[in-house]
Design a protein around this motif. Structure first.
Motif, PDB file in Angstrom:
ATOM      1  N   THR A   1       0.841  -3.415  -5.821  1.00  0.00           N
ATOM      2  CA  THR A   1       1.983  -2.629  -5.364  1.00  0.00           C
ATOM      3  C   THR A   1       3.126  -3.446  -4.768  1.00  0.00           C
ATOM      4  O   THR A   1       4.249  -2.969  -4.694  1.00  0.00           O
ATOM      5  CB  THR A   1       1.539  -1.616  -4.286  1.00  0.00           C
ATOM      6  OG1 THR A   1       1.097  -2.338  -3.129  1.00  0.00           O
ATOM      7  CG2 THR A   1       0.447  -0.708  -4.797  1.00  0.00           C
ATOM      8  N   GLY A   2       2.828  -4.643  -4.288  1.00  0.00           N
ATOM      9  CA  GLY A   2       3.838  -5.444  -3.609  1.00  0.00           C
ATOM     10  C   GLY A   2       4.088  -5.013  -2.171  1.00  0.00           C
ATOM     11  O   GLY A   2       4.995  -5.518  -1.518  1.00  0.00           O
ATOM     12  N   LEU A   3       3.292  -4.066  -1.665  1.00  0.00           N
ATOM     13  CA  LEU A   3       3.447  -3.603  -0.288  1.00  0.00           C
ATOM     14  C   LEU A   3       2.956  -4.660   0.695  1.00  0.00           C
ATOM     15  O   LEU A   3       1.996  -5.376   0.423  1.00  0.00           O
ATOM     16  CB  LEU A   3       2.658  -2.306  -0.068  1.00  0.00           C
ATOM     17  CG  LEU A   3       3.132  -1.070  -0.813  1.00  0.00           C
ATOM     18  CD1 LEU A   3       2.129   0.063  -0.632  1.00  0.00           C
ATOM     19  CD2 LEU A   3       4.500  -0.646  -0.318  1.00  0.00           C
ATOM     20  N   TRP A   4       3.612  -4.727   1.845  1.00  0.00           N
ATOM     21  CA  TRP A   4       3.229  -5.626   2.926  1.00  0.00           C
ATOM     22  C   TRP A   4       2.962  -4.797   4.170  1.00  0.00           C
ATOM     23  O   TRP A   4       3.732  -3.888   4.490  1.00  0.00           O
ATOM     24  CB  TRP A   4       4.340  -6.614   3.250  1.00  0.00           C
ATOM     25  CG  TRP A   4       4.598  -7.651   2.210  1.00  0.00           C
ATOM     26  CD1 TRP A   4       5.370  -7.519   1.096  1.00  0.00           C
ATOM     27  CD2 TRP A   4       4.082  -8.973   2.172  1.00  0.00           C
ATOM     28  NE1 TRP A   4       5.368  -8.678   0.377  1.00  0.00           N
ATOM     29  CE2 TRP A   4       4.590  -9.594   1.016  1.00  0.00           C
ATOM     30  CE3 TRP A   4       3.250  -9.698   3.011  1.00  0.00           C
ATOM     31  CZ2 TRP A   4       4.288 -10.910   0.677  1.00  0.00           C
ATOM     32  CZ3 TRP A   4       2.950 -11.007   2.665  1.00  0.00           C
ATOM     33  CH2 TRP A   4       3.465 -11.612   1.512  1.00  0.00           C
ATOM     34  N   THR A   5       1.909  -5.098   4.900  1.00  0.00           N
ATOM     35  CA  THR A   5       1.678  -4.467   6.190  1.00  0.00           C
ATOM     36  C   THR A   5       2.585  -5.113   7.235  1.00  0.00           C
ATOM     37  O   THR A   5       3.142  -4.439   8.093  1.00  0.00           O
ATOM     38  CB  THR A   5       0.198  -4.593   6.595  1.00  0.00           C
ATOM     39  OG1 THR A   5      -0.587  -3.916   5.609  1.00  0.00           O
ATOM     40  CG2 THR A   5      -0.065  -3.962   7.943  1.00  0.00           C
ATOM     41  N   VAL A   6       2.742  -6.414   7.153  1.00  0.00           N
ATOM     42  CA  VAL A   6       3.648  -7.156   8.044  1.00  0.00           C
ATOM     43  C   VAL A   6       4.731  -7.779   7.154  1.00  0.00           C
ATOM     44  O   VAL A   6       4.556  -8.893   6.643  1.00  0.00           O
ATOM     45  CB  VAL A   6       2.877  -8.244   8.832  1.00  0.00           C
ATOM     46  CG1 VAL A   6       3.795  -8.960   9.812  1.00  0.00           C
ATOM     47  CG2 VAL A   6       1.677  -7.653   9.546  1.00  0.00           C
ATOM     48  N   PRO A   7       5.839  -7.065   6.939  1.00  0.00           N
ATOM     49  CA  PRO A   7       6.866  -7.560   6.013  1.00  0.00           C
ATOM     50  C   PRO A   7       7.429  -8.934   6.369  1.00  0.00           C
ATOM     51  O   PRO A   7       7.903  -9.654   5.490  1.00  0.00           O
ATOM     52  CB  PRO A   7       7.959  -6.484   6.089  1.00  0.00           C
ATOM     53  CG  PRO A   7       7.250  -5.247   6.529  1.00  0.00           C
ATOM     54  CD  PRO A   7       6.160  -5.722   7.442  1.00  0.00           C
ATOM     55  N   ALA A   8       7.360  -9.343   7.619  1.00  0.00           N
ATOM     56  CA  ALA A   8       7.868 -10.665   8.005  1.00  0.00           C
ATOM     57  C   ALA A   8       7.112 -11.793   7.307  1.00  0.00           C
ATOM     58  O   ALA A   8       7.654 -12.889   7.118  1.00  0.00           O
ATOM     59  CB  ALA A   8       7.770 -10.834   9.522  1.00  0.00           C
ATOM     60  N   LEU A   9       5.881 -11.526   6.895  1.00  0.00           N
ATOM     61  CA  LEU A   9       5.097 -12.564   6.209  1.00  0.00           C
ATOM     62  C   LEU A   9       5.615 -12.846   4.801  1.00  0.00           C
ATOM     63  O   LEU A   9       5.280 -13.864   4.207  1.00  0.00           O
ATOM     64  CB  LEU A   9       3.617 -12.163   6.164  1.00  0.00           C
ATOM     65  CG  LEU A   9       2.916 -12.120   7.520  1.00  0.00           C
ATOM     66  CD1 LEU A   9       1.525 -11.516   7.379  1.00  0.00           C
ATOM     67  CD2 LEU A   9       2.842 -13.505   8.128  1.00  0.00           C
TER      68      LEU A   9
END
Length: 135
Positions: free
Chosen positions: A63-71
């Motif tokens: 999906t390309g989803l991130w839980t911590v987008p800063a990573l």
């Protein structure tokens, strides 16, 4: 921080390790046909943290989803290994939240189930067995 990946991961964990084995014999028959190492892996991954890590990695890839987008910005700072490090750290964070979600659901579920059974017992004792069958 976003929770889409964690919500999907929690739902997948509940489906695969708690619900599918209860939904008839087809899933258990499918598990029995798996090679021994895969059966052992399924048995060992009941832990929401362990399974959550691998579920999070797979969901991130799909999906390309991130839980911590800063990573997601690590590749720019760390070069080529930054992408793998970012995925790894994000999967760890996701697994921690999946673990917390599963534990929370189980903590809430036990008192809820006890209350439901107590209500059924009360209805049966107060109104007879046939009233308990209707509720």
């Amino acid at each position: 921080m976003t929770f889409e990946l964690v919500l999907i991961g929690t739902a997948l964990h509940i489906l695969i390790w708690e619900k599918l084995p209860e939904w008839g014999s087809w899933f258990n028959a499918l598990l029995a046909r798996l090679p021994g190492p895969l059966r052992a892996l399924y048995g060992q991954w009941h832990c929401p943290y362990c399974a959550g890590f691998w579920i999070a990695l797979a969901l991130h890839a799909l999906t390309g989803l991130w839980t911590v987008p800063a990573l997601a910005g690590l590749p720019a700072r760390l070069g080529p290994p930054g992408d793998a490090i970012g995925w790894f750290l994000d999967a760890l964070a996701s697994a921690t939240l999946i673990y917390a979600a599963i534990l929370s659901l189980k903590a809430v579920g036990l008192p809820a189930m006890k209350a439901h059974l107590m209500k059924e017992d009360f209805v049966k004792s107060a109104f007879g067995a046939e009233a308990g069958a209707r509720n």
